[in-house]
Design a protein around this motif. Sequence first.
Motif, PDB file in Angstrom:
ATOM      1  N   LYS B  41     -17.191 -48.092 -20.915  1.00  0.00           N
ATOM      2  CA  LYS B  41     -18.535 -48.350 -20.408  1.00  0.00           C
ATOM      3  C   LYS B  41     -19.547 -47.334 -20.919  1.00  0.00           C
ATOM      4  O   LYS B  41     -20.715 -47.396 -20.561  1.00  0.00           O
ATOM      5  CB  LYS B  41     -18.515 -48.258 -18.882  1.00  0.00           C
ATOM      6  CG  LYS B  41     -17.925 -49.440 -18.174  1.00  0.00           C
ATOM      7  CD  LYS B  41     -18.218 -49.313 -16.701  1.00  0.00           C
ATOM      8  CE  LYS B  41     -18.014 -50.632 -15.991  1.00  0.00           C
ATOM      9  NZ  LYS B  41     -18.378 -50.514 -14.592  1.00  0.00           N
ATOM     10  N   ASN B  42     -19.093 -46.365 -21.673  1.00  0.00           N
ATOM     11  CA  ASN B  42     -19.976 -45.248 -21.993  1.00  0.00           C
ATOM     12  C   ASN B  42     -20.707 -45.424 -23.314  1.00  0.00           C
ATOM     13  O   ASN B  42     -20.152 -45.935 -24.271  1.00  0.00           O
ATOM     14  CB  ASN B  42     -19.186 -43.948 -22.027  1.00  0.00           C
ATOM     15  CG  ASN B  42     -18.518 -43.669 -20.683  1.00  0.00           C
ATOM     16  OD1 ASN B  42     -18.836 -44.307 -19.695  1.00  0.00           O
ATOM     17  ND2 ASN B  42     -17.606 -42.737 -20.670  1.00  0.00           N
ATOM     18  N   MET B  43     -21.955 -45.023 -23.342  1.00  0.00           N
ATOM     19  CA  MET B  43     -22.698 -45.070 -24.589  1.00  0.00           C
ATOM     20  C   MET B  43     -23.539 -43.818 -24.690  1.00  0.00           C
ATOM     21  O   MET B  43     -23.782 -43.137 -23.713  1.00  0.00           O
ATOM     22  CB  MET B  43     -23.572 -46.323 -24.649  1.00  0.00           C
ATOM     23  CG  MET B  43     -24.728 -46.367 -23.667  1.00  0.00           C
ATOM     24  SD  MET B  43     -26.231 -45.616 -24.285  1.00  0.00           S
ATOM     25  CE  MET B  43     -27.044 -47.026 -24.985  1.00  0.00           C
ATOM     26  N   ARG B 101     -18.574 -43.752 -28.709  1.00  0.00           N
ATOM     27  CA  ARG B 101     -17.940 -43.281 -27.476  1.00  0.00           C
ATOM     28  C   ARG B 101     -16.637 -43.998 -27.130  1.00  0.00           C
ATOM     29  O   ARG B 101     -15.708 -43.372 -26.621  1.00  0.00           O
ATOM     30  CB  ARG B 101     -18.929 -43.410 -26.317  1.00  0.00           C
ATOM     31  CG  ARG B 101     -20.102 -42.468 -26.418  1.00  0.00           C
ATOM     32  CD  ARG B 101     -19.709 -41.037 -26.149  1.00  0.00           C
ATOM     33  NE  ARG B 101     -19.206 -40.807 -24.810  1.00  0.00           N
ATOM     34  CZ  ARG B 101     -19.971 -40.565 -23.749  1.00  0.00           C
ATOM     35  NH1 ARG B 101     -21.276 -40.523 -23.868  1.00  0.00           N
ATOM     36  NH2 ARG B 101     -19.439 -40.356 -22.570  1.00  0.00           N
ATOM     37  N   GLY B 156     -20.940 -38.774 -14.099  1.00  0.00           N
ATOM     38  CA  GLY B 156     -22.108 -39.191 -14.866  1.00  0.00           C
ATOM     39  C   GLY B 156     -23.418 -39.136 -14.111  1.00  0.00           C
ATOM     40  O   GLY B 156     -23.491 -38.695 -12.958  1.00  0.00           O
ATOM     41  N   VAL B 178     -34.299 -44.244 -19.687  1.00  0.00           N
ATOM     42  CA  VAL B 178     -33.311 -45.245 -20.084  1.00  0.00           C
ATOM     43  C   VAL B 178     -33.158 -45.249 -21.595  1.00  0.00           C
ATOM     44  O   VAL B 178     -34.100 -44.950 -22.335  1.00  0.00           O
ATOM     45  CB  VAL B 178     -33.691 -46.679 -19.655  1.00  0.00           C
ATOM     46  CG1 VAL B 178     -33.275 -46.941 -18.233  1.00  0.00           C
ATOM     47  CG2 VAL B 178     -35.159 -46.943 -19.855  1.00  0.00           C
ATOM     48  N   SER B 247     -35.077 -53.807 -18.204  1.00  0.00           N
ATOM     49  CA  SER B 247     -34.073 -54.192 -19.198  1.00  0.00           C
ATOM     50  C   SER B 247     -34.656 -55.088 -20.290  1.00  0.00           C
ATOM     51  O   SER B 247     -34.358 -54.901 -21.470  1.00  0.00           O
ATOM     52  CB  SER B 247     -32.870 -54.852 -18.539  1.00  0.00           C
ATOM     53  OG  SER B 247     -33.287 -55.994 -17.846  1.00  0.00           O
ATOM     54  N   SER B 276     -25.878 -52.049 -25.737  1.00  0.00           N
ATOM     55  CA  SER B 276     -25.649 -51.457 -24.427  1.00  0.00           C
ATOM     56  C   SER B 276     -26.881 -50.690 -23.986  1.00  0.00           C
ATOM     57  O   SER B 276     -27.731 -50.326 -24.795  1.00  0.00           O
ATOM     58  CB  SER B 276     -24.446 -50.525 -24.478  1.00  0.00           C
ATOM     59  OG  SER B 276     -24.583 -49.617 -25.553  1.00  0.00           O
ATOM     60  N   HIS B 278     -28.159 -47.611 -20.939  1.00  0.00           N
ATOM     61  CA  HIS B 278     -27.633 -46.601 -20.034  1.00  0.00           C
ATOM     62  C   HIS B 278     -28.790 -45.766 -19.518  1.00  0.00           C
ATOM     63  O   HIS B 278     -29.817 -45.656 -20.170  1.00  0.00           O
ATOM     64  CB  HIS B 278     -26.637 -45.716 -20.781  1.00  0.00           C
ATOM     65  CG  HIS B 278     -25.688 -44.988 -19.882  1.00  0.00           C
ATOM     66  ND1 HIS B 278     -26.027 -43.806 -19.252  1.00  0.00           N
ATOM     67  CD2 HIS B 278     -24.417 -45.269 -19.510  1.00  0.00           C
ATOM     68  CE1 HIS B 278     -24.979 -43.404 -18.526  1.00  0.00           C
ATOM     69  NE2 HIS B 278     -23.994 -44.265 -18.670  1.00  0.00           N
ATOM     70  N   ASP B 301     -23.293 -34.670 -16.792  1.00  0.00           N
ATOM     71  CA  ASP B 301     -24.476 -35.428 -16.373  1.00  0.00           C
ATOM     72  C   ASP B 301     -24.610 -35.454 -14.844  1.00  0.00           C
ATOM     73  O   ASP B 301     -25.709 -35.484 -14.307  1.00  0.00           O
ATOM     74  CB  ASP B 301     -24.377 -36.883 -16.862  1.00  0.00           C
ATOM     75  CG  ASP B 301     -25.019 -37.061 -18.228  1.00  0.00           C
ATOM     76  OD1 ASP B 301     -25.293 -36.041 -18.893  1.00  0.00           O
ATOM     77  OD2 ASP B 301     -25.243 -38.226 -18.625  1.00  0.00           O
TER      78      ASP B 301
END
Lengths: 304, 429, 257
Positions: B41-43, B101, B156, B178, B247, B276, B278, B301
């Motif tokens: 799920k990480n970017m 990532r 995070g 964002v 978004s 993605s 984040h 984070d």
Amino acid sequence: MRVLAFSHYVDLALELISAGKGLGEVSLIVTSDQEGRIGEIRGADEILLCKELDSGDQEGLVELISGLGSEYDVVLLAGDRRGRELVGQVAHRIGASSAVDVSSLSAEDGKLVIERMTFGGKAVAVEELNLPAVISVQKGKFKPLEEGEPSVREISAPSIDRRIEVLERKEKPKVGVPLDKAEIVVAVGRGFKKKEDLKLAYELAEVLGGVVGATRPLAADLKWMEEEVWIGISGVRIAPKLLIVVGASGQQQFAAGIMDSKVVVAVNTDPKAPIFEQADYGVVMDLYEFLPVLTKKLRELKGG
Amino acid sequence: MADFDVIVVGAGPAGSVASYLLAKEGHTVLTVERGKRPGAKNMFGGRLYSWSLEKVFPEFWKEAPVEREVTKEVLGFLHGDRGLEIRLSARPRGRSFTLLRAKFDQWLAEKAEDAGAEVISGFKVEGPLIRDGRVVGIVAEGDEEMEAEVVIAADGALSFMAEKAGLRPRLSKEDFAVGAKEVIELPKETIEDRFGLSGDEGAAQLYVGDLTEGVVGGGFIYTNKESVSVGVVMRIGSLASKVSKISTAMWEITEKFKSHPLIRRYLEGGKLAEYSAHIIPETQFMRGVRLYTDGMVVVGDAAGFCVNYGVTVRGMDFAIESARAAAEAVHQALESGDTSAKSLSRYQEILSSGMLREFEAARKAVDLMEDERLYTSIPKIAVESLEHLFSVDGRPRESLYSFVRKEFSEEGISLLSALLLGWKALRSM
Amino acid sequence: MDIAVLVKQSLDVQELRVDQDTGKIYIEDAPTKAGDIELNATEEAVRLKEKLGDKAIAVMLSTWGASGKRQKEAREALTRVLAMGLDGAVLIMGEGAEKGDTYVIARALAEEIRGKFELVLAAEGSEDNFSGLLPARLAAELGWPYVAYATAIEVEGDHVKVTRSLEDFEEVVRVKLPAVISVTQEINKPRVPKLVEIVKAKKKPLDQKDFSPPDEPKLAIKTLKVPKVERKQIVIEGDVEEVAEKLVQALREEGVL
Ligand SMILES: Cc1cc2nc3c(=O)[nH]c(=O)nc-3n(C[C@H](O)[C@H](O)[C@H](O)COP(=O)(O)OP(=O)(O)OC[C@H]3O[C@@H](n4cnc5c(N)ncnc54)[C@H](O)[C@@H]3O)c2cc1C
Ligand SMILES: Cc1cc2nc3c(=O)[nH]c(=O)nc-3n(C[C@H](O)[C@H](O)[C@H](O)COP(=O)(O)OP(=O)(O)OC[C@H]3O[C@@H](n4cnc5c(N)ncnc54)[C@H](O)[C@@H]3O)c2cc1C
């Protein structure tokens, strides 16, 4: 090439004959319960009529087909559940190669080359099968032949040491217009909160003159549909000119069943739902809000 | 007896490094990650400054799935469909690498596993397990409790762990920026050709200008081996007041950035492999964060150790360094048998004598980057001035000096403050 | 009566990336997992075993070679089913297994099963291939009866009563053990293991063995093609009325109304 064919369903047997004729001579097994429909059978070279066996007897069928199978190059079975159940058992018994849900087949250099879907519909595998081969054929891929009266030969059923006993058999309600033949389909998924709400989909299907199909969880698990029929890799593959998918996420196993649709519309509240990648027109909206309005608009259109 | 010596929440860089170091010391470690796999799920944008990870794994780049070593830095100004790029071709002090990532986080998590940590993915932690005012473990999804001597919150930017343990206030939209990113695949040769690279060399390119419509932020491109990472970073605070749906706005601005003539030529013919988005913690909120309590420390984070320079974000290196400091403090606390806040305050001490100084400096620089004119007027003036300089059409021309002066006065900036702004910007980058 | 559950290491087809333009299929990059229906088979094995008090073991023959990545994934998939309550697992893995067809794999699996188990549970089809051939072949290899599409299983002494779902009827059959049974997704709702169960599962016996092919395969994959499906992917925006209006308009232009 010599081809042996059998299906529990005479209609599918006709498709198997058609598929088999592309390879060579076709012998079709007909069981006692199917005898009355012998007159409809066209295109096969020979009918092997086994009056001692009912098509409900899977054990008996494995034994019969395995016994005959070694004299043939290819055994063709149908893609329904019972047809598929036989493939692996028969193949193993006669030391044959196997494949299921084959969409095309041809003979090349003493091998059988087939195509079938894999990876949940994301790919098509082209496979080279050693002979003998036992395969099941995808429904609806081969058109029944019109010509050719087969000869009929009676055969007897082998005796078996029975280990499976059928205790009970309950019919499921019959399907109205089969999904795979429908021109317009409204496919419903778990986005519907309760069974009664499916009314919204039935109304939409009605103005469009289409039928309602479902995802597997809705049909098989929740049993919200009158018939237990669903669209997808483990269910029916459809090819309508218009498909409206409502409240279904579009998981790969479902998506595999709708690839041949001409125009696909998706209605889903989640803009990231994979179904939107498989749709021509996407509507990111609550189905409860959107369907009544769409149905009303269509009704006006059809009425006026 | 607790179930584990240490439970680490989150298997991002901070979580995995802390897990690795503590497992290596022989402590029993459970690492719980919400994603299907670590990194799933990480970017992030694309560049890891290597100084902190080098202390844990010397020359890690020889083994880790890094993409390219950054040797080319580009700063770009965009205005309308025109643009200007300044290219620095030199190896700056300290190495940095581009990476993806999904692969990198998984590698780090495997390191922790190989050292003996139990890494379990696909499990969400609901919050800390608190008894008598002390963190004694975690509550996992399905209300399951699991005890540990020390919990490390490495979950995070949104860190519910820190929030529920009362270590930081509830955050609002304004506390975040964002980022949106696309990975676009291109053949290796094409990338090397277009960005002027050879072998494992990589480029880091940052752009500011009117594409963010006055919002603090900008675009970036990082080159990977066989893909480029392209995206935008924007401050939510200023964005929220302008658009309703963040978004969609992010997506639109990314599209606009990608289709700018200057950027488009880098990407042509590429294939979109993933998209993605984040959130990024804004540095201001750090002021209200505490780093430890009885039985728990916060790293990466989650503790706000992330600096958003407007166009570019830096947090991986701080996440790793803070995890290293935390692991050292937790190790000592476990050895001494005292895992109270007092004992864990060692974590803050270690940070104060090291990373916090670097972090404070970075943060100061950010304050200077707050000036919105950096993202609006400056790019415009830079682009138009050069355009003026190179325009020859046979007609008499205004001198460059007077043209620039006019531009500045149109933008309401005095030359002196422009120079100051430029100087600040340079210093902070 | 010990139960074996066949757990296939399936490609996660949802995450498998294919390129419709170049026809490339990124198999190596795609993760693998225990198929969803294998979780149903596991659940059923655990329920039966809770009643019978015997052992239930997962048996996985991986067909993805033996790279570190695939080994790790295989172990993770097994941890997952172990955490649901199985007692142990056997993992058979090795280079060359990727060329094995269902004939070869069934023969290799029979070696592992014969003499040790009386009931084999499997999924009606694997998640990546969905052929259902393997359990059928395994039954034939072992000489055991085979019943597919089970939606309920009850043990009655040395027999099992199986309810199964077919297209136009539901059937209840009595099968003599030993037997191979494949289940559908509807048979139960697989339990979701707790964290502590996953932690414990990592300590359960996992017996890894090398795969050696018992025979030559009977088929070979010539190529894998990517079917081209082109969709317009137009998202219609606006309020409900507008969207409905625009959609009807678009469908009329398509000539499908
Ligand atoms: C081997 C195997 C074979 C399978 N075969 C098939 C098969 O043949 N066919 C099949 O269908 N499945 C099959 N499945 C199951 C499949 O993986 C999915 O689980 C299933 O298709 C999901 O059904 P769904 O879309 O109805 O439900 P979900 O995935 O739960 O999706 C529901 C959707 O509804 C949307 N929604 C919710 N509320 C609203 C609202 N108010 N308005 C609009 N949208 C809303 C949600 O956003 C969501 O996207 C198979 C699985 C396996 C493992
Ligand atoms: C657009 C963008 C660009 C960036 N660019 C860069 C850059 O170029 N260079 C750089 O150095 N930094 C960059 N950063 C910042 C960098 O990504 C972060 O600082 C860094 O990832 C922090 O690491 P972490 O381990 O603290 O947290 P994360 O990487 O966020 O990891 C937290 C982990 O915890 C898991 N988790 C969260 N909640 C739970 C829960 N309840 N239970 C279980 N697990 C949970 C998450 O799934 C995740 O794996 C960028 C960030 C963004 C958003």
